[in-house]
Design a protein around this motif. Structure first.
Motif, mmCIF file in Angstrom:
data_model
loop_
_atom_site.group_PDB
_atom_site.id
_atom_site.type_symbol
_atom_site.label_atom_id
_atom_site.label_comp_id
_atom_site.label_asym_id
_atom_site.label_seq_id
_atom_site.Cartn_x
_atom_site.Cartn_y
_atom_site.Cartn_z
ATOM 1 N N GLY A 43 22.950 53.120 39.420
ATOM 2 C CA GLY A 43 21.691 53.691 40.040
ATOM 3 C C GLY A 43 21.889 54.562 41.385
ATOM 4 N N PRO A 44 20.851 55.096 41.957
ATOM 5 C CA PRO A 44 21.125 56.001 43.245
ATOM 6 C C PRO A 44 21.559 54.919 44.343
ATOM 7 C CG PRO A 44 18.807 56.042 42.251
ATOM 8 C CD PRO A 44 19.576 55.239 41.376
ATOM 9 N N GLU A 45 22.305 55.437 44.904
ATOM 10 C CA GLU A 45 22.975 54.808 46.401
ATOM 11 C C GLU A 45 23.520 53.345 45.785
ATOM 12 O OE1 GLU A 45 20.133 54.664 49.672
ATOM 13 O OE2 GLU A 45 19.286 56.355 49.071
ATOM 14 N N GLN A 46 24.115 53.223 44.532
ATOM 15 C CA GLN A 46 24.850 52.186 44.189
ATOM 16 C C GLN A 46 26.168 52.595 43.786
ATOM 17 O OE1 GLN A 46 23.085 49.424 41.342
ATOM 18 N NE2 GLN A 46 21.007 49.477 42.569
ATOM 19 N N PRO A 47 27.365 51.816 43.935
ATOM 20 C CA PRO A 47 28.772 52.245 43.848
ATOM 21 C C PRO A 47 28.622 52.305 42.213
ATOM 22 C CG PRO A 47 28.696 49.931 44.518
ATOM 23 C CD PRO A 47 27.130 50.671 44.729
ATOM 24 N N ASP A 48 29.673 53.121 41.648
ATOM 25 C CA ASP A 48 29.971 53.204 40.450
ATOM 26 C C ASP A 48 30.659 51.876 39.967
ATOM 27 O OD1 ASP A 48 29.131 55.786 40.139
ATOM 28 O OD2 ASP A 48 30.758 56.625 39.921
ATOM 29 N N VAL A 49 30.470 51.230 38.722
ATOM 30 C CA VAL A 49 31.191 50.300 38.208
ATOM 31 C C VAL A 49 31.995 50.637 36.924
ATOM 32 C CG1 VAL A 49 29.199 48.803 38.933
ATOM 33 C CG2 VAL A 49 29.548 49.573 36.533
ATOM 34 N N THR A 50 32.927 49.896 36.625
ATOM 35 C CA THR A 50 33.972 50.162 35.349
ATOM 36 C C THR A 50 33.762 48.851 34.555
ATOM 37 O OG1 THR A 50 35.387 51.512 36.833
ATOM 38 C CG2 THR A 50 36.281 50.462 34.922
ATOM 39 N N ASP A 51 33.463 49.296 33.282
ATOM 40 C CA ASP A 51 33.517 48.156 32.334
ATOM 41 C C ASP A 51 34.653 48.509 31.356
ATOM 42 O OD1 ASP A 51 32.513 46.354 30.582
ATOM 43 O OD2 ASP A 51 30.990 47.594 29.782
ATOM 44 N N VAL A 52 35.330 47.220 31.346
ATOM 45 C CA VAL A 52 36.576 47.160 30.066
ATOM 46 C C VAL A 52 35.985 46.243 29.220
ATOM 47 C CG1 VAL A 52 38.989 46.716 30.131
ATOM 48 C CG2 VAL A 52 37.954 47.712 32.235
ATOM 49 N N GLY A 53 36.338 46.723 27.952
ATOM 50 C CA GLY A 53 36.118 45.884 26.802
ATOM 51 C C GLY A 53 36.933 45.842 25.647
ATOM 52 N N LYS A 54 36.918 44.550 25.118
ATOM 53 C CA LYS A 54 38.173 44.557 24.058
ATOM 54 C C LYS A 54 37.183 44.041 22.819
ATOM 55 C CE LYS A 54 42.512 42.617 22.920
ATOM 56 N NZ LYS A 54 43.670 41.675 23.305
ATOM 57 N N TRP A 55 37.596 44.798 21.590
ATOM 58 C CA TRP A 55 37.027 44.212 20.293
ATOM 59 C C TRP A 55 38.312 43.838 19.529
ATOM 60 C CZ3 TRP A 55 32.148 45.823 18.012
ATOM 61 C CH2 TRP A 55 31.138 46.117 18.726
ATOM 62 N N GLU A 56 38.097 42.664 19.031
ATOM 63 C CA GLU A 56 39.243 42.211 18.180
ATOM 64 C C GLU A 56 38.695 41.309 16.732
ATOM 65 O OE1 GLU A 56 41.626 39.950 21.151
ATOM 66 O OE2 GLU A 56 40.192 38.363 20.616
ATOM 67 N N ARG A 57 39.646 41.204 16.006
ATOM 68 C CA ARG A 57 39.414 40.364 14.746
ATOM 69 C C ARG A 57 39.522 39.210 14.991
ATOM 70 N NH1 ARG A 57 42.760 38.259 11.424
ATOM 71 N NH2 ARG A 57 42.295 38.052 8.969
#
Length: 171
Positions: A43-57
């Motif tokens: 959102g405005p005036e909020q720092p960016d975030v990084t999302d790391v996701g892993k999908w596995e069997r």
């Protein structure tokens, strides 16, 4: 002894060949297996975030396990997606580091995308439902999400995930 070695070899070959297989109901998720990353604004005036996701069997291919963490473990969650024989539907449970969880169903569309409908329990932000559509487009994982918050649907948010070598981190 020769027969024992042959039997062990056949068993190992069978196990190795079965290791990568998913249940037929889960094969639509094959392109999503692996690790993904997206950086986006909250959102405005909020720092960016990084999302790391892993999908596995998981569970001998009868489930998909997903894990994700935002900003190296500031928030995270884990899911199991599986075919519920009684409901004749793909279902999932998602548990978070924030102390709430969701449960939901997935509908696969004709183009291989899928729509998730989640019921949320325990959200301090007033979120009670989530609807998201995920697609695999040109090597990216694209997710469009809406939240039912305090009785009203939020505007759609879209995030693009690319393949990543990063790790999911929990603190």
């Amino acid at each position: 002894m020769k027969y024992l070695l042959t039997a062990i070899l056949l068993l190992c070959t069978h196990i190795a060949s079965a290791n990568g297989k998913l249940a037929s109901e889960l094969q639509v998720f094959e392109p999503y297996l692996g690790t993904w990353e997206s950086t986006f604004s909250m959102g405005p005036e909020q720092p960016d975030v990084t999302d790391v996701g892993k999908w596995e069997r998981a569970l001998n291919g009868t489930a998909i396990r997903t894990m994700h963490s935002i900003n190296d473990g500031a928030y995270g969650g884990e899911s199991l997606i599986f075919w519920d024989k009684d409901k004749e539907s793909l279902v999932f449970y998602y548990f978070t580091t924030a102390g709430f969880y969701t449960q939901g169903t997935l509908e696969v569309t004709d183009d291989g995308s899928f729509v998730a409908y989640e019921d949320v329990s325990g959200s301090i932000e007033g979120i009670t439902r989530v609807k998201s559509t995920s697609s695999y487009v040109d090597g990216q994982f694209v997710v469009t999400t809406q939240y039912l918050k305090n009785g009203e649907w939020t505007p759609e948010q879209q995030r693009h995930y690319s393949r990543s070598q990063k790790e999911v981190v929990f603190k």
